[in-house]
Design a protein around this motif. Structure first.
Motif, PDB file in Angstrom:
ATOM      1  N   UNK A  57       0.843  -1.201   0.000  1.00 52.09           N
ATOM      2  CA  UNK A  57       0.000   0.000   0.000  1.00 52.09           C
ATOM      3  C   UNK A  57       0.876   1.247   0.000  1.00 52.09           C
ATOM      4  N   UNK A  58       0.418   2.275  -0.729  1.00 49.52           N
ATOM      5  CA  UNK A  58       1.126   3.562  -0.774  1.00 49.52           C
ATOM      6  C   UNK A  58       0.125   4.671  -0.467  1.00 49.52           C
ATOM      7  N   UNK A  59       0.394   5.404   0.602  1.00 54.02           N
ATOM      8  CA  UNK A  59      -0.457   6.500   1.066  1.00 54.02           C
ATOM      9  C   UNK A  59       0.243   7.820   0.751  1.00 54.02           C
ATOM     10  N   UNK A 115      -4.069  -4.157  12.915  1.00 53.99           N
ATOM     11  CA  UNK A 115      -4.664  -5.060  11.926  1.00 53.99           C
ATOM     12  C   UNK A 115      -3.926  -5.046  10.585  1.00 53.99           C
ATOM     13  N   UNK A 116      -3.046  -4.064  10.380  1.00 51.05           N
ATOM     14  CA  UNK A 116      -2.386  -3.914   9.080  1.00 51.05           C
ATOM     15  C   UNK A 116      -1.416  -5.068   8.839  1.00 51.05           C
ATOM     16  N   UNK A 117      -1.536  -5.679   7.657  1.00 50.71           N
ATOM     17  CA  UNK A 117      -0.607  -6.731   7.251  1.00 50.71           C
ATOM     18  C   UNK A 117       0.257  -6.303   6.062  1.00 50.71           C
ATOM     19  N   UNK A 118      -0.242  -5.394   5.237  1.00 50.70           N
ATOM     20  CA  UNK A 118       0.472  -4.995   4.027  1.00 50.70           C
ATOM     21  C   UNK A 118       1.609  -4.034   4.366  1.00 50.70           C
ATOM     22  N   UNK A 119       2.770  -4.183   3.731  1.00 48.51           N
ATOM     23  CA  UNK A 119       3.821  -3.172   3.843  1.00 48.51           C
ATOM     24  C   UNK A 119       3.287  -1.820   3.361  1.00 48.51           C
ATOM     25  N   UNK A 120       3.737  -0.736   3.990  1.00 50.26           N
ATOM     26  CA  UNK A 120       3.177   0.591   3.704  1.00 50.26           C
ATOM     27  C   UNK A 120       4.278   1.595   3.411  1.00 50.26           C
ATOM     28  N   UNK A 146       0.813  17.196   7.953  1.00 49.98           N
ATOM     29  CA  UNK A 146       1.772  16.097   7.908  1.00 49.98           C
ATOM     30  C   UNK A 146       1.688  15.212   9.145  1.00 49.98           C
ATOM     31  N   UNK A 147       1.084  15.705  10.202  1.00 52.95           N
ATOM     32  CA  UNK A 147       0.891  14.881  11.399  1.00 52.95           C
ATOM     33  C   UNK A 147       0.064  13.639  11.098  1.00 52.95           C
ATOM     34  N   UNK A 148      -0.795  13.707  10.055  1.00 48.11           N
ATOM     35  CA  UNK A 148      -1.575  12.531   9.670  1.00 48.11           C
ATOM     36  C   UNK A 148      -0.664  11.406   9.191  1.00 48.11           C
ATOM     37  N   UNK A 149       0.418  11.771   8.523  1.00 52.99           N
ATOM     38  CA  UNK A 149       1.396  10.772   8.080  1.00 52.99           C
ATOM     39  C   UNK A 149       2.262  10.307   9.231  1.00 52.99           C
ATOM     40  N   UNK A 150       2.738  11.273  10.006  1.00 49.74           N
ATOM     41  CA  UNK A 150       3.710  10.958  11.052  1.00 49.74           C
ATOM     42  C   UNK A 150       3.122  10.006  12.101  1.00 49.74           C
ATOM     43  N   UNK A 151       1.838  10.188  12.438  1.00 51.34           N
ATOM     44  CA  UNK A 151       1.294   9.381  13.528  1.00 51.34           C
ATOM     45  C   UNK A 151       1.137   7.914  13.147  1.00 51.34           C
ATOM     46  N   UNK A 152       0.770   7.640  11.896  1.00 53.20           N
ATOM     47  CA  UNK A 152       0.618   6.224  11.534  1.00 53.20           C
ATOM     48  C   UNK A 152       1.969   5.572  11.271  1.00 53.20           C
ATOM     49  N   UNK A 153       2.926   6.332  10.728  1.00 56.78           N
ATOM     50  CA  UNK A 153       4.272   5.792  10.525  1.00 56.78           C
ATOM     51  C   UNK A 153       4.910   5.450  11.872  1.00 56.78           C
ATOM     52  N   UNK A 154       4.732   6.351  12.834  1.00 57.63           N
ATOM     53  CA  UNK A 154       5.316   6.123  14.153  1.00 57.63           C
ATOM     54  C   UNK A 154       4.746   4.861  14.801  1.00 57.63           C
ATOM     55  N   UNK A 155       3.443   4.680  14.701  1.00 55.46           N
ATOM     56  CA  UNK A 155       2.838   3.490  15.316  1.00 55.46           C
ATOM     57  C   UNK A 155       3.293   2.202  14.629  1.00 55.46           C
ATOM     58  N   UNK A 195       7.392  -0.470   7.068  1.00 57.92           N
ATOM     59  CA  UNK A 195       6.855   0.850   6.726  1.00 57.92           C
ATOM     60  C   UNK A 195       8.017   1.753   6.343  1.00 57.92           C
ATOM     61  N   UNK A 196       7.789   2.592   5.348  1.00 60.37           N
ATOM     62  CA  UNK A 196       8.795   3.561   4.924  1.00 60.37           C
ATOM     63  C   UNK A 196       8.075   4.878   4.658  1.00 60.37           C
ATOM     64  N   UNK A 197       8.810   5.965   4.694  1.00 63.69           N
ATOM     65  CA  UNK A 197       8.198   7.278   4.489  1.00 63.69           C
ATOM     66  C   UNK A 197       9.181   8.212   3.798  1.00 63.69           C
TER      67      UNK A 197
END
Length: 587
Positions: free
Chosen positions: A470-472, A519-524, A537-546, A554-556
């Motif tokens: 997945x790519x967000x 619940x996430x299984x797919x690499x992101x 950008x906090x929307x990105x940072x919070x899910x990457x951090x978790x 996960x990569x960003x």
């Protein structure tokens, strides 16, 4: 072919003819790596870059022999207006970089321009006029809502203004500039939009696009005195890009048929309409020459990147404007998409475009989701999707429920607490692509930007076993935190679509991807711009951090000088090289 070959394909958009010369027009081109202003000379068939700047130019149009320029900084969308006189330096007009300015036309005597801004209060947009020579600014209308000027009345004493209620509902009113009295022209009860309005030459009527009382947008003429609406053209698809010639004798417009444009020209005195012979793609930005012998428009097709085309009214022929864009080498690699549709479990028809690579299927497949959702994926050139196809990936771009272009009913199928029905569409689309032999069962990725980024994160949290990767891109990981942190002027119109903090917090807690990270299984992979005023950008940072905390793949990649849109060549190259490497690794 390399990704650089696809990204270096420049595009020409937003043409405007010179008001007194039928051989010159200004337009935007991204040949330097981000949009800049160019002037095209029909005699020499050459284009010249006009303004030297390292920032994105969002607007370029003529005011007499001068150029009006709209530009933001760091892609932050806080547009400032400038005058470019005598090929010299830019002269600041608005000069308020902390706030947004939207241009709304020039007066008949060319002495005043109109614009709106949220400089009084960040949440609200008031209407201003400004004297071009003295730079004097007058606020002519203010109220605690979103107002924008549309155009001046031919008498020069009135200004047509628009009040935005939601992204799909607005009102038009006629403002008397001296008395400040406002007369509303478009009273309506149910949702309706009124756009692309232009006054007839006698000032007694308006030509406009509207869907008042209808499922789809049509062309109508509104009598100012009686407020009676006369329908000129209606149909089962939306009309768009309405433009009136300077002498009031021609209407140019397009019909959006499932994401592909058909262009038309109507001679008003005889009421005869002609369909223009154009290539497949999407038509925008019609502009008539001063002598009304030429109609120039931007045509952007999946296999025909956006360039300027000219319809010659006398000869009734269409030609491409030579040298308005550079020659490119990827033409033979570009694919026209097929228009596909599947039936969802609740009986809805979900349309999409499907790009097929060489070889035999089933293929590793990328499902790409557009933003909005008040938007529509269309058959236009997309460099990174075309590159993916050239490298053996199939690409499917659905218009899930909630998309525009298919009528009001379809658009509202995902409102507020119906949000997850659209996410279910993605899961069922993946199943359908597998069943039909289009997609490899174990090699389907989901990718999207903005609201499409939310769809990506919702898909991998609510249907975790479906996706291989997945790519967000600038996506929403929590509607609650998004609404709390987005620009205040955007919050109300977003709540009309997504739900409100006051009424829907419990629902946000139920669906927000940030609460279902485990619940996430797919690499992101997550891409975002630090100057994004829409999705912080906090929307990105919070899910990457978790995800990093639970040691999930996960990569960003975050860009310091980009906002909600990536406009710089070097950043797009970095973003999509990383995306391709990510897809190649996991698919």
């Amino acid at each position: 072919m390399q990704l650089t070959d696809f990204l270096k394909v420049d595009t020409a958009t937003n043409p405007h003819f010179h008001p007194h010369h039928s051989t010159k027009l200004v337009y935007l081109n991204n040949a330097t790596g981000f949009p800049q202003a160019y002037e095209y000379d029909r005699d020499s068939q050459q284009a010249t870059r006009l303004v030297e700047t390292s920032e994105r130019i969002m607007l370029a149009t003529y005011i007499e022999n001068d150029l009006l320029i709209g530009m933001d900084y760091g892609v932050n969308e806080k547009q400032q207006l400038y005058l470019w006189k005598n090929n010299e330096d830019l002269v600041p007009l608005t000069n308020d970089p902390a706030h947004i300015h939207h241009y709304g036309g020039v007066s008949p005597n060319k002495e005043w321009i109109a614009w709106s801004s949220n400089r009084r209060h960040e949440q609200f947009f008031d209407v201003y006029i400004q004297h071009v020579s003295t730079r004097d600014i007058q606020c002519v209308y203010k109220d605690d809502a979103r107002y924008d000027p549309v155009c001046f009345h031919p008498d020069g004493h009135h200004l047509l203004i628009k009040k935005t209620n939601t992204n799909l509902d607005n009102d038009l009113g006629l403002l008397h500039l001296e008395t400040k009295e406002l007369e509303w022209l478009t009273p309506h009860e149910s949702e309706a939009s009124f756009t692309d309005a232009a006054f007839s030459n006698d000032g007694k009527s308006l030509y406009l696009l509207t869907n008042v009382g209808r499922e789809h947008t049509g062309i109508a003429r509104l009598q100012l005195q009686s407020k009676e609406l006369e329908w000129l053209y209606t149909g089962d698809w939306d009309y768009e890009a309405l433009t009136l010639s300077h002498d009031g004798t021609y209407l140019a417009y397009a019909v959006n048929e499932g994401g592909v444009s058909h262009a038309f020209l109507t001679h008003l005195p005889s009421q005869t309409a002609k369909k223009l012979p154009i290539q497949s793609g999407v038509v925008t930005s019609f502009t008539f020459s001063h002598d009304v012998t030429q109609l120039v428009f931007s045509l952007d097709g999946a296999a025909n990147p956006a360039a300027l085309w000219c319809y010659h009214l006398k000869e009734q022929t269409v030609t491409k404007l030579a040298n308005s864009t550079r020659e490119h080498t990827v033409q033979e690699k570009l694919r026209e998409p097929e228009q596909l549709a599947f039936t969802s479990s609740d009986g809805e028809t979900i349309p999409s475009f499907y790009y097929k690579p060489d070889g035999d299927g089933p293929y590793p497949t990328v499902i790409f989701v557009h933003g909005g959702p008040e938007s529509q994926i269309r058959s236009v050139y997309n460099p990174f999707l075309q590159y993916f196809v050239s490298q053996g990936f199939a690409v499917c771009t659905p218009n899930v429920r909630g998309s525009t272009g298919y009528g009001k009913r379809y658009h509202h199928l995902d409102d507020k607490r119906k949000r997850m029905d659209a996410v279910r569409d993605l899961n069922e689309l993946a199943e359908w692509l597998k069943t039909e032999g289009f997609a490899h069962p174990d090699k389907i990725a989901v990718m999207g930007r903005s609201y499409g980024g939310f769809m990506v994160l919702a898909a991998i949290t609510h249907y975790p076993t479906q996706w291989a990767a997945a790519i967000d891109i600038v996506g929403i990981s929590s509607f609650k935190s998004f609404l709390e942190n987005t620009s205040i002027w955007r919050r109300k119109v977003r709540e009309d679509e997504y739900g409100s903090l006051e009424e829907d917090r419990d629902f946000f807690d139920e669906i927000d991807p940030i609460h279902k990270v485990d619940d996430i299984q797919a690499p992101l992979l997550v891409l975002h711009g630090r100057n994004d005023p829409r999705v912080p950008i906090s929307e990105a940072e919070q899910i990457v951090e978790q995800l990093k905390h639970r040691h999930h793949p996960v990569d960003s990649l975050y860009f310091e000088n980009e906002g909600h849109f990536f406009v710089r060549y070097e950043n797009n190259l970095a973003a999509y090289e990383k995306s391709f490497s990510f897809l190649r690794k996991w698919l």
